[in-house]
Scaffold this active site. Structure first.
Site, mmCIF file in Angstrom:
data_model
loop_
_atom_site.group_PDB
_atom_site.id
_atom_site.type_symbol
_atom_site.label_atom_id
_atom_site.label_comp_id
_atom_site.label_asym_id
_atom_site.label_seq_id
_atom_site.Cartn_x
_atom_site.Cartn_y
_atom_site.Cartn_z
ATOM 1 N N GLU A 1 20.960 27.984 32.371
ATOM 2 C CA GLU A 1 21.036 26.700 31.219
ATOM 3 C C GLU A 1 22.030 26.278 31.602
ATOM 4 O O GLU A 1 22.500 25.736 30.146
ATOM 5 C CB GLU A 1 21.058 28.014 30.271
ATOM 6 C CG GLU A 1 19.372 28.260 29.466
ATOM 7 C CD GLU A 1 19.491 28.866 28.414
ATOM 8 O OE1 GLU A 1 20.239 29.101 26.972
ATOM 9 O OE2 GLU A 1 18.938 30.776 28.795
ATOM 10 N N THR B 1 21.574 37.285 43.183
ATOM 11 C CA THR B 1 23.334 37.387 43.901
ATOM 12 C C THR B 1 24.450 36.723 43.752
ATOM 13 O O THR B 1 24.137 35.566 44.798
ATOM 14 C CB THR B 1 22.695 38.582 44.916
ATOM 15 O OG1 THR B 1 21.816 39.706 44.376
ATOM 16 C CG2 THR B 1 24.000 39.781 44.658
ATOM 17 N N ASP C 1 29.962 33.817 41.693
ATOM 18 C CA ASP C 1 30.801 33.699 42.331
ATOM 19 C C ASP C 1 30.500 32.364 43.183
ATOM 20 O O ASP C 1 31.825 32.141 43.295
ATOM 21 C CB ASP C 1 30.696 34.386 43.358
ATOM 22 C CG ASP C 1 30.396 36.043 42.699
ATOM 23 O OD1 ASP C 1 30.915 36.787 42.133
ATOM 24 O OD2 ASP C 1 29.354 36.747 43.013
HETATM 25 O O1 RIB Z 1 28.259 39.568 42.624
HETATM 26 C C1 RIB Z 1 27.477 39.737 43.178
HETATM 27 C C2 RIB Z 1 28.417 40.621 43.842
HETATM 28 O O2 RIB Z 1 28.516 42.155 43.419
HETATM 29 C C3 RIB Z 1 27.646 41.652 44.714
HETATM 30 O O3 RIB Z 1 28.241 40.453 46.293
HETATM 31 C C4 RIB Z 1 28.507 42.850 45.216
HETATM 32 O O4 RIB Z 1 29.140 43.299 46.593
HETATM 33 C C5 RIB Z 1 28.403 42.935 44.062
HETATM 34 O O5 RIB Z 1 30.150 43.312 43.926
#
Ligand code: RIB
Length: 302
Positions: A219, A244, A248
């Site tokens: 969103e 995942t 980041d």
């Molecule tokens: O945000 C994802 C990450 O969270 C993964 O790569 C894992 O290592 C954890 O740290």
């Protein structure tokens, strides 16, 4: 424009990823469909996301003196990241994340290993990397005392300190005072501030003592524009393979484009995060500048 200099203080992990058609129930054994090993760690992921998009990145963290640690360092070097600030700790294993991908989502258990062996003294020893940065990024997978030391050094040198408070924990008032921008999702913000998790996102942001850029998955994002207004920006529709590292990627990309203003930086960070979920593994789908530009050019203007 000159490549921004970004210093990331944070975790470096190896991700052990199992895919399965659904998440197991407690006590249940389930047959999975695949197992793969990827580079990960919130700190390393943010460093790689920023480096791919053209930033000059320094990583401050730690790995163990094991095969995983050597692999993680090689990976950072291959991405063009300065690893002078990464310690190799003799008595600790490299950080590890046990990840299950299922039902379009993930479950993650992190064993911090060397990441928990980082000390405030090590962060202080990396003051020059912080002093030289245009922005300092941090998360919460290293000891809180180290995050506070990094924030204090960023403040000392007048550098923006962007804290992605994941995994979430209640944040000390002193740290909140030193944060230039907090980048949680709604659930994390509630925990960071010690507020009820069912509180509406707008109210949580209003109660935060520092500026907030809230990520909302597909969103998009919700943020203060610096002129007292709360802005919303939608995300991008993609076919997710593995979410995942999406947060980041968002943080690393946002730091790279921050100088272009909130609206542009958030749009580009959303786009980078969307691209990142189209491949398995935290770092595999992170775009470089050309891939991001191609993706954005194919979108209808906001
Ligand atoms: O945000 C994802 C990450 O969270 C993964 O790569 C894992 O290592 C954890 O740290």
């Amino acid at each position: 424009m000159q490549a921004p200099k970004i210093t990331v203080t944070g975790s470096i992990n190896i991700d052990l990823v199992t895919s399965s058609p659904r998440f197991p129930q407690p006590g249940e054994t389930l047959m999975g469909t695949s197992f793969e090993r990827f580079m990960g760690g919130k700190g390393a992921n943010q460093a790689v996301a920023a480096a791919r998009l053209g930033a000059s990145v320094s990583m401050v963290g730690a790995v163990g003196s094991d095969a995983f640690g050597r692999e993680a360092l090689e990976n950072l070097k291959r991405e063009g990241i300065n690893i002078e600030g990464v310690q190799v700790l003799e008595d600790a294993p490299t950080g590890m994340a046990n990840i299950t991908v299922a039902e379009g989502d993930n479950h993650i258990i992190v064993v911090a290993g060397a990441n928990s062996g980082i000390t405030p003294a090590h962060i202080e020893a990396c003051e020059k990397q912080i002093a030289a940065a245009d922005a300092v990024l941090a998360q919460l997978e290293i000891p809180m005392a180290c995050v506070i030391t990094a924030a204090a050094l960023a403040r000392k040198h007048g550098k923006p300190f962007i804290l992605n408070p994941a995994p979430a924990q209640k944040l000390p008032a002193e740290l909140l005072d030193w944060v230039t921008l907090l980048t949680p999702n709604a659930h994390e913000l509630a925990i960071c501030l010690g507020l009820p998790e069912n509180m509406p996102a707008e109210e949580l942001i209003a109660r935060a003592p520092c500026p907030v850029l809230m990520t909302r998955g597909s969103e998009g994002a919700l943020y203060h524009d610096g002129q007292g207004k709360l802005r919303r920006q939608g995300g991008f529709n993609v076919m997710p393979v593995d979410t995942t590292g999406a947060g980041d990627t968002f943080n690393g990309a946002f730091a790279v484009f921050r100088a272009e203003g909130m609206e542009t930086a958030v749009r580009k960070a959303n786009a980078a995060a969307a691209l990142s979920v189209t491949k398995a593994g935290a770092q595999s789908g992170m775009p470089d500048a050309a891939a991001l530009a191609t993706f954005l050019a194919a979108q209808t203007p906001p």
